[in-house]
Design a protein around this motif. Structure first.
Motif, PDB file in Angstrom:
ATOM      1  N   THR A 101       0.845  -1.193   0.000  1.00 14.31           N
ATOM      2  CA  THR A 101       0.000   0.000   0.000  1.00 14.31           C
ATOM      3  C   THR A 101       0.881   1.243   0.000  1.00 14.31           C
ATOM      4  N   THR A 102       0.500   2.249  -0.743  1.00 10.46           N
ATOM      5  CA  THR A 102       1.253   3.497  -0.808  1.00 10.46           C
ATOM      6  C   THR A 102       0.714   4.482   0.213  1.00 10.46           C
ATOM      7  N   PHE A 103       1.604   5.012   1.038  1.00 12.12           N
ATOM      8  CA  PHE A 103       1.243   5.999   2.043  1.00 12.12           C
ATOM      9  C   PHE A 103       1.855   7.342   1.679  1.00 12.12           C
ATOM     10  N   GLY A 104       1.111   8.397   1.938  1.00 14.50           N
ATOM     11  CA  GLY A 104       1.592   9.721   1.606  1.00 14.50           C
ATOM     12  C   GLY A 104       1.218  10.108   0.190  1.00 14.50           C
ATOM     13  N   GLU A 105       1.577  11.333  -0.174  1.00 12.81           N
ATOM     14  CA  GLU A 105       1.250  11.847  -1.501  1.00 12.81           C
ATOM     15  C   GLU A 105       2.447  12.563  -2.104  1.00 12.81           C
ATOM     16  N   GLY A 106       2.432  12.662  -3.425  1.00 14.96           N
ATOM     17  CA  GLY A 106       3.471  13.397  -4.130  1.00 14.96           C
ATOM     18  C   GLY A 106       4.852  12.813  -3.915  1.00 14.96           C
ATOM     19  N   PRO A 107       5.879  13.678  -3.797  1.00 12.79           N
ATOM     20  CA  PRO A 107       7.257  13.198  -3.658  1.00 12.79           C
ATOM     21  C   PRO A 107       7.502  12.460  -2.341  1.00 12.79           C
ATOM     22  N   GLU A 108       6.628  12.652  -1.355  1.00 11.63           N
ATOM     23  CA  GLU A 108       6.790  11.985  -0.068  1.00 11.63           C
ATOM     24  C   GLU A 108       6.120  10.613  -0.038  1.00 11.63           C
ATOM     25  N   ALA A 109       5.423  10.239  -1.111  1.00 15.30           N
ATOM     26  CA  ALA A 109       4.717   8.957  -1.138  1.00 15.30           C
ATOM     27  C   ALA A 109       5.705   7.797  -1.081  1.00 15.30           C
ATOM     28  N   VAL A 110       5.356   6.774  -0.340  1.00 12.91           N
ATOM     29  CA  VAL A 110       6.211   5.604  -0.226  1.00 12.91           C
ATOM     30  C   VAL A 110       5.330   4.364  -0.133  1.00 12.91           C
ATOM     31  N   GLN A 111       5.741   3.317  -0.834  1.00 13.71           N
ATOM     32  CA  GLN A 111       4.986   2.066  -0.844  1.00 13.71           C
ATOM     33  C   GLN A 111       5.557   1.126   0.208  1.00 13.71           C
ATOM     34  N   LEU A 112       4.697   0.654   1.114  1.00  9.17           N
ATOM     35  CA  LEU A 112       5.138  -0.247   2.168  1.00  9.17           C
ATOM     36  C   LEU A 112       5.448  -1.617   1.569  1.00  9.17           C
TER      37      LEU A 112
ATOM     38  N   ASP B 209      -5.777  -2.178  18.221  1.00 13.43           N
ATOM     39  CA  ASP B 209      -5.250  -1.074  19.005  1.00 13.43           C
ATOM     40  C   ASP B 209      -4.179  -0.305  18.251  1.00 13.43           C
ATOM     41  N   PHE B 210      -3.760   0.789  18.860  1.00 16.28           N
ATOM     42  CA  PHE B 210      -2.819   1.741  18.290  1.00 16.28           C
ATOM     43  C   PHE B 210      -1.495   1.083  17.903  1.00 16.28           C
ATOM     44  N   VAL B 211      -1.079   1.296  16.640  1.00 17.12           N
ATOM     45  CA  VAL B 211       0.213   0.840  16.141  1.00 17.12           C
ATOM     46  C   VAL B 211       0.843   1.994  15.378  1.00 17.12           C
ATOM     47  N   TYR B 212       2.113   2.285  15.638  1.00 17.61           N
ATOM     48  CA  TYR B 212       2.737   3.339  14.842  1.00 17.61           C
ATOM     49  C   TYR B 212       4.208   3.038  14.625  1.00 17.61           C
ATOM     50  N   GLY B 213       4.792   3.673  13.593  1.00 17.17           N
ATOM     51  CA  GLY B 213       6.182   3.417  13.257  1.00 17.17           C
ATOM     52  C   GLY B 213       6.659   4.298  12.129  1.00 17.17           C
ATOM     53  N   ASP B 214       7.752   3.909  11.510  1.00 16.44           N
ATOM     54  CA  ASP B 214       8.392   4.714  10.473  1.00 16.44           C
ATOM     55  C   ASP B 214       8.574   3.880   9.210  1.00 16.44           C
ATOM     56  N   ILE B 215       8.412   4.519   8.045  1.00 18.70           N
ATOM     57  CA  ILE B 215       8.682   3.873   6.764  1.00 18.70           C
ATOM     58  C   ILE B 215       9.883   4.558   6.124  1.00 18.70           C
ATOM     59  N   ASP B 216      10.909   3.783   5.764  1.00 20.94           N
ATOM     60  CA  ASP B 216      12.079   4.394   5.141  1.00 20.94           C
ATOM     61  C   ASP B 216      11.887   4.510   3.636  1.00 20.94           C
ATOM     62  N   ASP B 217      12.910   4.996   2.958  1.00 20.30           N
ATOM     63  CA  ASP B 217      12.820   5.238   1.515  1.00 20.30           C
ATOM     64  C   ASP B 217      12.618   3.960   0.710  1.00 20.30           C
ATOM     65  N   GLU B 218      12.998   2.824   1.279  1.00 22.05           N
ATOM     66  CA  GLU B 218      12.866   1.553   0.571  1.00 22.05           C
ATOM     67  C   GLU B 218      11.554   0.850   0.879  1.00 22.05           C
ATOM     68  N   GLY B 219      10.700   1.495   1.670  1.00 17.37           N
ATOM     69  CA  GLY B 219       9.399   0.924   1.972  1.00 17.37           C
ATOM     70  C   GLY B 219       9.396  -0.045   3.139  1.00 17.37           C
ATOM     71  N   ASN B 220      10.448  -0.007   3.960  1.00 14.35           N
ATOM     72  CA  ASN B 220      10.502  -0.867   5.135  1.00 14.35           C
ATOM     73  C   ASN B 220       9.887  -0.148   6.320  1.00 14.35           C
TER      74      ASN B 220
ATOM     75  N   ASN C 265       4.873   7.167  10.217  1.00 16.06           N
ATOM     76  CA  ASN C 265       5.558   8.443  10.060  1.00 16.06           C
ATOM     77  C   ASN C 265       6.272   8.490   8.725  1.00 16.06           C
ATOM     78  N   ASN C 266       5.803   9.324   7.821  1.00 12.96           N
ATOM     79  CA  ASN C 266       6.405   9.433   6.498  1.00 12.96           C
ATOM     80  C   ASN C 266       7.613  10.356   6.481  1.00 12.96           C
ATOM     81  N   GLN C 267       7.998  10.913   7.642  1.00 12.30           N
ATOM     82  CA  GLN C 267       9.131  11.821   7.700  1.00 12.30           C
ATOM     83  C   GLN C 267      10.455  11.091   7.738  1.00 12.30           C
ATOM     84  N   ARG C 268      10.416   9.758   7.865  1.00  9.05           N
ATOM     85  CA  ARG C 268      11.640   8.955   7.863  1.00  9.05           C
ATOM     86  C   ARG C 268      12.617   9.462   8.916  1.00  9.05           C
ATOM     87  N   ILE C 269      12.170   9.565  10.153  1.00  7.86           N
ATOM     88  CA  ILE C 269      13.037  10.084  11.231  1.00  7.86           C
ATOM     89  C   ILE C 269      14.203   9.131  11.482  1.00  7.86           C
TER      90      ILE C 269
END
Length: 230
Positions: free
Chosen positions: A14-25, A69-80, A226-230
Motif C-alpha cells: 500500500t502506498t502511504f503519503g502523496e506526491g514526492p513523499e509517497a512511499v509504498q510499504l 489497538d494503536f500501532v505506529y512506526g516509520d517507513i524508510d525510503d525503501e518501503g521498510n 511516520n512518512n518523515q523517515r526520522i
C-alpha cells in the motif's frame, strides 16, 4: 488529515503519503531496539492476555470484524516499516495468517506477503520467520513439536525467547481456531483486522498526540505511520 482502513493482508504494497513523499510499504521489520515477542510467554498473567486477545480475534472471525489497538512506526525510503509500537499484535497476526494458510492448504502465491514480515532482534528469529513461511505442518500433533523436530530447526533456537513464544502462540492459535472452517477465506474477505492509517508530516511526538485525539473517533484503534523517515 486523510485516513484509510487496511487489513494485515492488504497493508503490504500500500502506498502511504502523496506526491514526492509517497512511499509504498514493502516490508514490516521488527527492529533490534524492540523487545522479544512476549504474547507467547508462559505464566499466568501472559496466558490470560494471550487468551483474551485470541478470543477477540476468534469473535472477529466468527461474528463481527473489529479494528485493532494503536500501532505506529516509520517507513524508510525503501518501503521498510519499523514498528515503534504494536510489535506484539502484528506478530500474532503474522502467526494467525500463517496458520490459516497452512491449515487451509492455500497456494503459496496467496500468502507470499507473509515473507514481508521479519525480525531483526536476533538472526535466529529472522531466519525462523523465513523458514516458517516455507514449512507445511502435518497437524498430527502439536505444531510446536512438529516444528522443533524439523531438520531446519537448530536446537539452540529454542533458547531464543521470541521463537519460543511464537511456538507457544502457534499451539494456542491451533487450539482456538482448529474448528473454524474456511479460516483463510474469513480472514481474507472479512477484513476483521482492519487498521486505521494516519499519514503524519510533523515530528513523531506531536503526531502521536494528534493521532491520540483522532483515535477517539475510531474507538482508540489507529495505525500511524511516520512518512518523515526520522
Amino acid at each position: 488529515m486523510a485516513t484509510t482502513l487496511h487489513s494485515f493482508i492488504d497493508i503490504f504494497d500500500t502506498t502511504f503519503g502523496e506526491g514526492p513523499e509517497a512511499v509504498q510499504l514493502k516490508k514490516i521489520i521488527i527492529p533490534i531496539i524492540q523487545r522479544d515477542y512476549a504474547q507467547g510467554r508462559k505464566g499466568s498473567d501472559v496466558t490470560r492476555v494471550r487468551g483474551r486477545f485470541l478470543e477477540s480475534l476468534y469473535k472477529a472471525v466468527t461474528e463481527k470484524p473489529i479494528t485493532l489497538d494503536f500501532v505506529y512506526g516509520d517507513i524508510d525510503d525503501e518501503g521498510n516499516m519499523t514498528p515503534l509500537d504494536g510489535q506484539q499484535r502484528l506478530t500474532t497476526l503474522f502467526l494467525l495468517h500463517w496458520y490459516a494458510a497452512k491449515k487451509g492448504n492455500i497456494s503459496e502465491e496467496n500468502y507470499e506477503f507473509l515473507k514481508k514480515f521479519s525480525y531483526e532482534t536476533r538472526y535466529s528469529a529472522r531466519y525462523f520467520c523465513i523458514d516458517l513461511v516455507d514449512y507445511k505442518p502435518e497437524f498430527k500433533t502439536a505444531i510446536s513439536k512438529e516444528i522443533v523436530n524439523q531438520a531446519w530447526f537448530p536446537l539452540d533456537w529454542e533458547n531464543d525467547p521470541t521463537i519460543s513464544s511464537m511456538l507457544v502462540m502457534l499451539d494456542a492459535i491451533d487450539d482456538k481456531f482448529k474448528n473454524v472452517t474456511d479460516l483463510w477465506d474469513k480472514l481474507f474477505s472479512e477484513g476483521y483486522d482492519q487498521i486505521v492509517h494516519i499519514p503524519m508530516s510533523s515530528s513523531l511526538s506531536g503526531s502521536f498526540q494528534t493521532a491520540r485525539m483522532l483515535a477517539e473517533d475510531y474507538e482508540g484503534k489507529v495505525f500511524v505511520v511516520n512518512n518523515q523517515r526520522i
